[in-house]
Structure formats: C-alpha cells, structure tokens
Design a protein around this motif. Structure first.
Motif, PDB file in Angstrom:
ATOM      1  N   LYS A   1      95.515  24.369  48.480  1.00 15.52           N
ATOM      2  CA  LYS A   1      94.698  25.485  48.002  1.00 15.52           C
ATOM      3  C   LYS A   1      93.215  25.132  47.926  1.00 15.52           C
ATOM      4  N   ALA A   2      92.928  23.838  47.760  1.00 17.46           N
ATOM      5  CA  ALA A   2      91.544  23.412  47.564  1.00 17.46           C
ATOM      6  C   ALA A   2      90.757  23.255  48.859  1.00 17.46           C
ATOM      7  N   THR A   3      91.454  23.157  49.988  1.00 14.54           N
ATOM      8  CA  THR A   3      90.761  22.941  51.259  1.00 14.54           C
ATOM      9  C   THR A   3      90.817  24.184  52.133  1.00 14.54           C
ATOM     10  N   GLN A   4      89.792  24.369  52.933  1.00 10.42           N
ATOM     11  CA  GLN A   4      89.750  25.462  53.905  1.00 10.42           C
ATOM     12  C   GLN A   4      89.929  24.947  55.331  1.00 10.42           C
ATOM     13  N   ASP A   5      90.117  23.642  55.467  1.00 15.23           N
ATOM     14  CA  ASP A   5      90.294  23.034  56.792  1.00 15.23           C
ATOM     15  C   ASP A   5      91.698  23.380  57.309  1.00 15.23           C
ATOM     16  N   PRO A   6      91.805  24.128  58.408  1.00 15.80           N
ATOM     17  CA  PRO A   6      93.115  24.541  58.908  1.00 15.80           C
ATOM     18  C   PRO A   6      94.036  23.370  59.252  1.00 15.80           C
ATOM     19  N   GLU A   7      93.490  22.309  59.836  1.00 21.15           N
ATOM     20  CA  GLU A   7      94.314  21.155  60.205  1.00 21.15           C
ATOM     21  C   GLU A   7      94.836  20.437  58.957  1.00 21.15           C
ATOM     22  N   ALA A   8      93.969  20.321  57.959  1.00 21.45           N
ATOM     23  CA  ALA A   8      94.395  19.670  56.714  1.00 21.45           C
ATOM     24  C   ALA A   8      95.471  20.493  56.014  1.00 21.45           C
ATOM     25  N   ARG A   9      95.304  21.808  56.010  1.00 21.07           N
ATOM     26  CA  ARG A   9      96.292  22.675  55.379  1.00 21.07           C
ATOM     27  C   ARG A   9      97.640  22.577  56.101  1.00 21.07           C
ATOM     28  N   GLU A  10      97.593  22.540  57.420  1.00 20.44           N
ATOM     29  CA  GLU A  10      98.824  22.417  58.202  1.00 20.44           C
ATOM     30  C   GLU A  10      99.535  21.105  57.901  1.00 20.44           C
ATOM     31  N   GLU A  11      98.757  20.020  57.788  1.00 18.07           N
ATOM     32  CA  GLU A  11      99.356  18.709  57.510  1.00 18.07           C
ATOM     33  C   GLU A  11      99.934  18.651  56.100  1.00 18.07           C
ATOM     34  N   LEU A  12      99.241  19.227  55.129  1.00 17.68           N
ATOM     35  CA  LEU A  12      99.750  19.247  53.759  1.00 17.68           C
ATOM     36  C   LEU A  12     101.037  20.065  53.663  1.00 17.68           C
ATOM     37  N   HIS A  13     101.074  21.171  54.374  1.00 16.22           N
ATOM     38  CA  HIS A  13     102.288  21.990  54.409  1.00 16.22           C
ATOM     39  C   HIS A  13     103.451  21.212  55.027  1.00 16.22           C
ATOM     40  N   ARG A  14     103.153  20.488  56.121  1.00 14.12           N
ATOM     41  CA  ARG A  14     104.187  19.686  56.792  1.00 14.12           C
ATOM     42  C   ARG A  14     104.727  18.615  55.853  1.00 14.12           C
ATOM     43  N   LEU A  15     103.826  17.926  55.149  1.00  6.80           N
ATOM     44  CA  LEU A  15     104.252  16.847  54.257  1.00  6.80           C
ATOM     45  C   LEU A  15     105.131  17.372  53.117  1.00  6.80           C
ATOM     46  N   ALA A  16     104.782  18.541  52.597  1.00  7.91           N
ATOM     47  CA  ALA A  16     105.597  19.135  51.539  1.00  7.91           C
ATOM     48  C   ALA A  16     107.002  19.444  52.047  1.00  7.91           C
ATOM     49  N   ASN A  17     107.083  19.963  53.270  1.00  5.60           N
ATOM     50  CA  ASN A  17     108.401  20.253  53.828  1.00  5.60           C
ATOM     51  C   ASN A  17     109.185  18.989  54.163  1.00  5.60           C
ATOM     52  N   GLU A  18     108.499  17.926  54.549  1.00  7.68           N
ATOM     53  CA  GLU A  18     109.190  16.657  54.778  1.00  7.68           C
ATOM     54  C   GLU A  18     109.830  16.160  53.487  1.00  7.68           C
ATOM     55  N   LEU A  19     109.134  16.326  52.364  1.00  3.83           N
ATOM     56  CA  LEU A  19     109.710  15.950  51.072  1.00  3.83           C
ATOM     57  C   LEU A  19     110.913  16.826  50.735  1.00  3.83           C
ATOM     58  N   ARG A  20     110.808  18.121  51.050  1.00  4.77           N
ATOM     59  CA  ARG A  20     111.942  19.009  50.796  1.00  4.77           C
ATOM     60  C   ARG A  20     113.150  18.607  51.637  1.00  4.77           C
ATOM     61  N   LYS A  21     112.912  18.312  52.918  1.00  3.95           N
ATOM     62  CA  LYS A  21     114.017  17.911  53.787  1.00  3.95           C
ATOM     63  C   LYS A  21     114.657  16.624  53.308  1.00  3.95           C
ATOM     64  N   ALA A  22     113.830  15.654  52.924  1.00  2.16           N
ATOM     65  CA  ALA A  22     114.345  14.355  52.490  1.00  2.16           C
ATOM     66  C   ALA A  22     115.177  14.463  51.216  1.00  2.16           C
ATOM     67  N   SER A  23     114.916  15.515  50.448  1.00  2.19           N
ATOM     68  CA  SER A  23     115.665  15.705  49.188  1.00  2.19           C
ATOM     69  C   SER A  23     116.677  16.838  49.290  1.00  2.19           C
ATOM     70  N   ARG A  24     117.008  17.231  50.544  1.00  2.74           N
ATOM     71  CA  ARG A  24     118.050  18.219  50.808  1.00  2.74           C
ATOM     72  C   ARG A  24     117.703  19.601  50.239  1.00  2.74           C
ATOM     73  N   GLN A  25     116.431  19.970  50.304  1.00  2.00           N
ATOM     74  CA  GLN A  25     116.010  21.284  49.868  1.00  2.00           C
ATOM     75  C   GLN A  25     115.556  22.100  51.080  1.00  2.00           C
ATOM     76  N   LYS A  26     115.529  23.416  50.924  1.00  2.00           N
ATOM     77  CA  LYS A  26     115.106  24.283  52.019  1.00  2.00           C
ATOM     78  C   LYS A  26     113.602  24.150  52.257  1.00  2.00           C
ATOM     79  N   GLU A  27     113.231  24.220  53.521  1.00  5.98           N
ATOM     80  CA  GLU A  27     111.799  24.252  53.865  1.00  5.98           C
ATOM     81  C   GLU A  27     111.208  25.597  53.505  1.00  5.98           C
ATOM     82  N   ARG A  28     109.873  25.621  53.410  1.00  5.05           N
ATOM     83  CA  ARG A  28     109.172  26.874  53.105  1.00  5.05           C
ATOM     84  C   ARG A  28     108.042  27.071  54.112  1.00  5.05           C
TER      85      ARG A  28
END
Length: 261
Positions: free
Chosen positions: A234-261
């Motif tokens: 939410k704090a950054t407006q950089d599209p690439e940074a936002r995409e990477e942060l979103h990816r990392l959050a989903n990697e954590l969800r996958k690793a803990s057997r949760q649904k991606e968002r």
C-alpha cells in the motif's frame, strides 16, 4: 510453465503394466527415482506394489507412490484411507501422489478441486507425509482451481519441451513428457519424467526432520508476516514492487497451505 532443462533428474513411473522389472539395470540407465502405483479407487491394490517397492529400494532409487482417483464414484476420505492403509510400512522419499484424470472430469471443476483438496489433506494427516497432484496439462487447465495450488504439480504433456500453461500453477515439479520411453531393465514402454533438481534434493538429500520443517509453514506464522508485505504494498506506487510484494505474499500462503489471493 517452465521448459525441461539439462539439470532435471530422470524419474520413471510404473505399475503392474510394466511386468517384471530389473531395478538394478534401470538404475544403470540413469534413472534416479520411481513413482510406483499403489492403489486405485477404494478397493484396488496394484499387484506389483510390494515387489516394485522392494526392488526399487534395494537398487537405491528414491521412491514415491501414487493413487489413481475415482472421484466420480467415491468419497475422498474413503479413498485416502485405502491409500494410506496400503502404504503402511512402505518408506517413501517423494510426496504421496493423487493421480486425477479421465472420468474425474465429470465431477466438475470446483467440486473436483474440493474433492482433491480433501484427499490431499487427509493423506497428509493419516501418514504425516507431504502430498502432490499428478494430472494432464489440459486437465489441469480445465478442471483444477486455486484450491489445490499450494500442492506441488506433476504434469503430463507429451511431445513438447514446455507443458501447456494453466491458471492454477506457475511451475511444475515433475514433468511426464513421454509415455513411450525406453529404459533398460523394463520390457516395453514406460513413462519418463523430468524432475526439478531442487525438488529432488529437497525430498531425497535433506534429513526427514529438515524436509518436514521446510515443507510445513504454519498458517499462523505466515499470517504474521503477510501484513507487513501488505503494508509495503500500500505504501509504494512502483508497479514492479507491488507485483513482487503480491507474489511474495502468495508464496507464503502456498507454503502454509492457504488459498492465493
């Protein structure tokens, strides 16, 4: 989906269809592991399970086992119990595999994915061993949704270097690229697979205690980290940074057997 590479590990999968196998000769042909059919539905036991498991183990191959599912006919908990009971006393390095294909498509996408998720989670509960999914490339694209995305994918697509993409998985762990391979020690054709080296190393070379710790990230722990990624998003407006942060959050969800968002 990624393409095959020179670093991939040569793996075969077998059942009673391969008949008598000379496992020492199989290993001499560069094969480093095998997935062995164990069960099907809720009553069928592969009649070569025990001899294949003993032979492959004695030859020094890494071993996994698979179950051919019939969700069009049966309850997932019943099939999971049948598979887990059949494998009692059989050591495995690779994750236990749910083979979903064929008439399973008649169940329909969302219901089928829920069926698979129930089987995968129940087998993990019963065996204390990780699980994964085997299916065809077109089947994965058409019938399997994000409910099963946290589980590793073993995909089948013949005659190509790169399997067909789907919206559930970004990459495969195992790629069955032919059903008509030739391997010394086996009369007739056999399925041949490429396994990613990091996947092989994780399940074969690490001690079991380390594999389990790496494999199972607790949802509660993942959910303590994800808010920090969300705040940075939410704090950054950089599209690439936002995409990477979103990816990392989903990697954590996958690793803990949760649904991606």
């Amino acid at each position: 989906m990624q393409a095959k590479s020179a670093s991939n590990v040569k793996i075969i999968d077998v059942s009673h269809h391969q008949g008598s196998i000379n496992w020492a000769t199989v290993k001499s042909d560069g094969v480093q592991g095998a997935f062995i059919k164990a069960t099907e539905g809720m009553t069928i036991l592969d009649d070569k399970l025990e001899v294949n498991a003993k032979g492959a183990g004695k030859a020094g191959l890494a071993i996994g086992y698979y179950h051919y599912a019939h969700p069009e006919n049966n309850d997932p908990l019943v099939e999971a119990a049948w598979f887990a009971n059949a494998l009692e006393g059989f050591p495995a390095q690779f994750p236990h595999v749910l083979d979903v294909e064929g008439k399973a498509s008649t169940v329909g996408g969302d219901q089928l994915s829920e069926w698979c998720l129930t089987w995968l989670q129940e087998v993990e509960r019963l065996t204390g061993h990780p699980t994964m999914i085997y299916t065809g490339a077109s089947f994965a694209k058409t019938y399997l949704n994000k409910q099963v995305a946290p589980f590793p994918l073993w995909i089948a697509h013949y005659g190509v270097e790169t399997p067909m993409a789907n919206s559930t998985w970004e990459k495969w762990s195992v790629f069955q690229y032919t059903s008509s391979g030739n391997v010394k020690g086996i009369a007739g054709n056999v399925d041949i697979n490429a396994m990613e080296l990091d996947f092989f190393d994780k399940h074969v070379h690490l001690p079991k205690s380390m594999r389990d710790k790496e494999y199972m990230l607790k949802p509660a722990d993942a959910n303590k980290i994800i808010p920090f990624l969300s705040a940075a998003y939410k704090a950054t407006q950089d599209p690439e940074a936002r995409e990477e942060l979103h990816r990392l959050a989903n990697e954590l969800r996958k690793a803990s057997r949760q649904k991606e968002r």
